[in-house]
Design a protein around this motif. Structure first.
Motif, mmCIF file in Angstrom:
data_model
loop_
_atom_site.group_PDB
_atom_site.id
_atom_site.type_symbol
_atom_site.label_atom_id
_atom_site.label_comp_id
_atom_site.label_asym_id
_atom_site.label_seq_id
_atom_site.Cartn_x
_atom_site.Cartn_y
_atom_site.Cartn_z
ATOM 1 N N THR A 245 0.792 -1.218 0.000
ATOM 2 C CA THR A 245 0.000 0.000 0.000
ATOM 3 C C THR A 245 0.830 1.277 0.000
ATOM 4 O OG1 THR A 245 -1.829 1.134 1.095
ATOM 5 C CG2 THR A 245 -0.179 0.122 2.524
ATOM 6 N N ASP A 246 0.274 2.306 -0.662
ATOM 7 C CA ASP A 246 0.832 3.656 -0.593
ATOM 8 C C ASP A 246 0.119 4.485 0.466
ATOM 9 O OD1 ASP A 246 -1.514 3.456 -2.154
ATOM 10 O OD2 ASP A 246 -1.089 5.313 -3.205
ATOM 11 N N ALA A 247 -0.867 3.873 1.134
ATOM 12 C CA ALA A 247 -1.709 4.615 2.075
ATOM 13 C C ALA A 247 -0.927 5.100 3.291
ATOM 14 C CB ALA A 247 -2.884 3.744 2.519
ATOM 15 N N LYS A 248 -0.048 4.282 3.817
ATOM 16 C CA LYS A 248 0.641 4.646 5.057
ATOM 17 C C LYS A 248 1.528 5.871 4.864
ATOM 18 C CE LYS A 248 0.548 0.070 7.169
ATOM 19 N NZ LYS A 248 1.344 -1.043 7.754
ATOM 20 N N GLU A 249 2.314 5.890 3.803
ATOM 21 C CA GLU A 249 3.193 7.046 3.571
ATOM 22 C C GLU A 249 2.376 8.294 3.316
ATOM 23 O OE1 GLU A 249 5.557 10.086 2.198
ATOM 24 O OE2 GLU A 249 4.102 9.156 0.846
ATOM 25 N N ASN A 250 1.327 8.180 2.509
ATOM 26 C CA ASN A 250 0.492 9.350 2.226
ATOM 27 C C ASN A 250 -0.137 9.908 3.491
ATOM 28 O OD1 ASN A 250 1.063 9.192 -0.484
ATOM 29 N ND2 ASN A 250 -0.891 8.304 -1.076
ATOM 30 N N LEU A 251 -0.653 9.025 4.346
ATOM 31 C CA LEU A 251 -1.316 9.468 5.568
ATOM 32 C C LEU A 251 -0.311 10.083 6.546
ATOM 33 C CD1 LEU A 251 -4.045 7.425 7.442
ATOM 34 C CD2 LEU A 251 -2.480 8.929 8.626
ATOM 35 N N LEU A 252 0.787 9.395 6.778
ATOM 36 C CA LEU A 252 1.756 9.867 7.771
ATOM 37 C C LEU A 252 2.394 11.195 7.367
ATOM 38 C CD1 LEU A 252 3.470 6.470 8.671
ATOM 39 C CD2 LEU A 252 1.903 7.790 10.101
ATOM 40 N N THR A 253 2.781 11.321 6.112
ATOM 41 C CA THR A 253 3.420 12.568 5.686
ATOM 42 C C THR A 253 2.400 13.707 5.630
ATOM 43 O OG1 THR A 253 5.010 11.294 4.393
ATOM 44 C CG2 THR A 253 4.891 13.643 3.948
ATOM 45 N N SER A 254 1.164 13.389 5.274
ATOM 46 C CA SER A 254 0.112 14.415 5.304
ATOM 47 C C SER A 254 -0.067 14.961 6.713
ATOM 48 C CB SER A 254 -1.215 13.835 4.803
ATOM 49 O OG SER A 254 -1.149 13.536 3.433
ATOM 50 N N LEU A 255 0.048 14.100 7.710
ATOM 51 C CA LEU A 255 -0.042 14.551 9.098
ATOM 52 C C LEU A 255 1.086 15.515 9.435
ATOM 53 C CD1 LEU A 255 -1.125 11.387 11.123
ATOM 54 C CD2 LEU A 255 -2.389 13.518 10.848
ATOM 55 N N GLY B 181 5.690 21.319 -2.090
ATOM 56 C CA GLY B 181 6.648 20.661 -1.213
ATOM 57 C C GLY B 181 6.870 19.232 -1.652
ATOM 58 N N GLN B 182 7.989 18.669 -1.221
ATOM 59 C CA GLN B 182 8.293 17.280 -1.540
ATOM 60 C C GLN B 182 8.839 16.582 -0.318
ATOM 61 O OE1 GLN B 182 10.608 17.788 -5.403
ATOM 62 N NE2 GLN B 182 9.189 16.178 -5.988
ATOM 63 N N SER B 183 8.476 15.310 -0.218
ATOM 64 C CA SER B 183 8.919 14.493 0.908
ATOM 65 C C SER B 183 9.989 13.533 0.427
ATOM 66 C CB SER B 183 7.727 13.719 1.469
ATOM 67 O OG SER B 183 8.155 12.742 2.379
ATOM 68 N N GLY B 184 11.161 13.651 1.034
ATOM 69 C CA GLY B 184 12.250 12.733 0.757
ATOM 70 C C GLY B 184 12.917 12.412 2.078
ATOM 71 N N VAL B 185 14.236 12.452 2.092
ATOM 72 C CA VAL B 185 14.940 12.320 3.361
ATOM 73 C C VAL B 185 14.533 13.460 4.284
ATOM 74 C CG1 VAL B 185 17.214 12.326 4.469
ATOM 75 C CG2 VAL B 185 16.871 11.127 2.285
ATOM 76 N N HIS B 186 14.329 14.636 3.686
ATOM 77 C CA HIS B 186 13.844 15.796 4.430
ATOM 78 C C HIS B 186 12.458 16.181 3.907
ATOM 79 C CE1 HIS B 186 17.769 16.326 6.246
ATOM 80 N NE2 HIS B 186 18.319 16.230 5.043
ATOM 81 N N LEU B 187 11.695 16.837 4.763
ATOM 82 C CA LEU B 187 10.373 17.323 4.395
ATOM 83 C C LEU B 187 10.536 18.750 3.896
ATOM 84 C CD1 LEU B 187 7.448 16.151 4.620
ATOM 85 C CD2 LEU B 187 7.202 17.543 6.670
ATOM 86 N N ASN B 188 10.464 18.933 2.573
ATOM 87 C CA ASN B 188 10.752 20.236 1.978
ATOM 88 C C ASN B 188 9.460 21.001 1.674
ATOM 89 O OD1 ASN B 188 13.576 19.809 1.916
ATOM 90 N ND2 ASN B 188 13.342 18.554 0.071
ATOM 91 N N VAL B 189 9.553 22.321 1.789
ATOM 92 C CA VAL B 189 8.455 23.212 1.427
ATOM 93 C C VAL B 189 9.011 24.346 0.584
ATOM 94 C CG1 VAL B 189 6.691 24.793 2.286
ATOM 95 C CG2 VAL B 189 7.164 22.693 3.534
#
Length: 339
Positions: A124-134, A184-192
């Motif tokens: 699933t891609d759900a966990k990453e989408n949910l956690l990073t959205s939080l 923004g993009q999520s990688g090693v760092h959470l960028n905005v």
């Protein structure tokens, strides 16, 4: 201090799990999300869940549900630092666009996300989408929210909600924002990308305006189409017309006659492009001059989803001064590029 996020669960694939006895997907009790996804407890924010009584497929999401979500956010606005809406993917861009117009002078993050595979699926891609959205929904710089708009997070990318469209039913990277940069993009760092973030142009307080009119019709033209179908629809107040390229349509006497008749009857005509990237430019080609002659409204580079929901919100809305056309061409909340 931990930030508080309200998670609004509406339905969609993200809230599904497989019944291994029947092989079918079924909704699970989102009140137990912390058991299903214990990683949520590790995020530096407090999360409370507000589930719809009956989870909906996104194809069932519409004006009634947009109003419910906007009204609930308005009710809880002072009690939470951010809002996360879990939503089916097929109409998420419509909901994100509608909410961007309803939630005026927003100063807090409202993030929508979903998934292509159920949360209980092994891949699933759900966990990453949910956690990073939080993370994005709880992201603050001291006392100011970093995100102050309605956004969509999907597959490592944060996008302006009213600029998005779903372009893939197959890949995890399902959303694009073709006419506006990634927020923004999520990688090693959470960028905005702070230079691209929306900030309200007024110092007015946050308000909710749930006005929606459903007297809006969307029509995509195609070669050989008979425009006389338009004359068979009574009381059409707004026609969102998706045309070729930068704004061209058939250069025939019948075309001009029918479009003029619509305008004479009081129908507002909003012209948008079938192209994913770019926008409308009346006068660039001869076959676009008709729209200028009849007083049609250029949608510029707005998406179809945003054009439809913007028209629904503005039509007969008593909370706006000026005409429908005057308000539609304005950049209300980052949905269209300014000329």
């Amino acid at each position: 201090m931990k930030r508080k996020v309200l998670l609004i669960y509406t339905g969609g694939t993200i809230g599904m799990e497989k019944n291994y006895e029947t092989g079918s997907l079924q909704a699970f009790d989102f009140g137990n999300i912390f058991e299903k996804l214990p990683e949520m407890k590790l995020i530096e924010c407090e999360v409370e869940v507000y589930p719809f009584k009956k989870p909906l497929d996104s194809s069932d999401m519409g004006p009634k549900e947009w109003k419910m979500i906007a009204t609930h956010i308005g009710k809880e606005y002072e009690n939470y630092d951010g809002f996360l809406i879990l939503h089916g993917t097929d109409t998420m861009s419509y909901s994100a666009s509608a909410l961007s117009f309803m939630l005026k002078n927003l100063r807090k993050p409202v993030i929508l996300t979903g998934s292509q595979l159920p949360i209980g699926d092994l891949r699933t891609d759900a966990k990453e989408n949910l956690l990073t959205s939080l993370y994005y929904a709880s992201l603050y710089d001291q006392d100011e929210a970093v995100i102050q708009e309605v956004a969509v997070y999907f597959e490592y990318k944060l996008l302006r909600g009213n600029r998005t469209l779903k372009y893939s039913a197959e890949f995890f990277d399902a959303y694009q924002s073709p006419n506006y940069p990634v927020l923004g993009q999520s990688g090693v760092h959470l960028n905005v990308e702070k230079d691209f973030l929306w900030r309200s142009k007024t110092d007015q307080p946050f308000t909710v305006d749930t006005h929606i009119s459903q007297d809006v019709l969307f029509w995509r033209i195609f070669p050989g189409m008979h425009l006389n179908h338009f004359t068979e629809i009574p009381n059409m107040k707004v026609l969102v017309l998706q045309v070729f390229g930068s704004g061209t349509i058939f250069n025939t006497v019948q075309t001009k006659k029918i479009l003029q008749a619509l305008r004479k009857n009081g129908t507002e005509i909003v012209v948008i492009s079938q192209c994913v990237s770019g926008g409308i430019s009346f006068g660039k080609y001869t076959n676009s001059n008709i729209f200028r002659e009849i007083g049609a409204i250029s949608g510029n580079d707005i998406t179809a989803e945003s054009a439809i929901t913007k028209a629904m919100h503005l039509l007969d809305n008593p909370n706006y001064e000026g005409s429908f056309a005057e308000n539609f061409v304005k950049n209300l909340c980052g949905e269209v590029s300014e000329n």
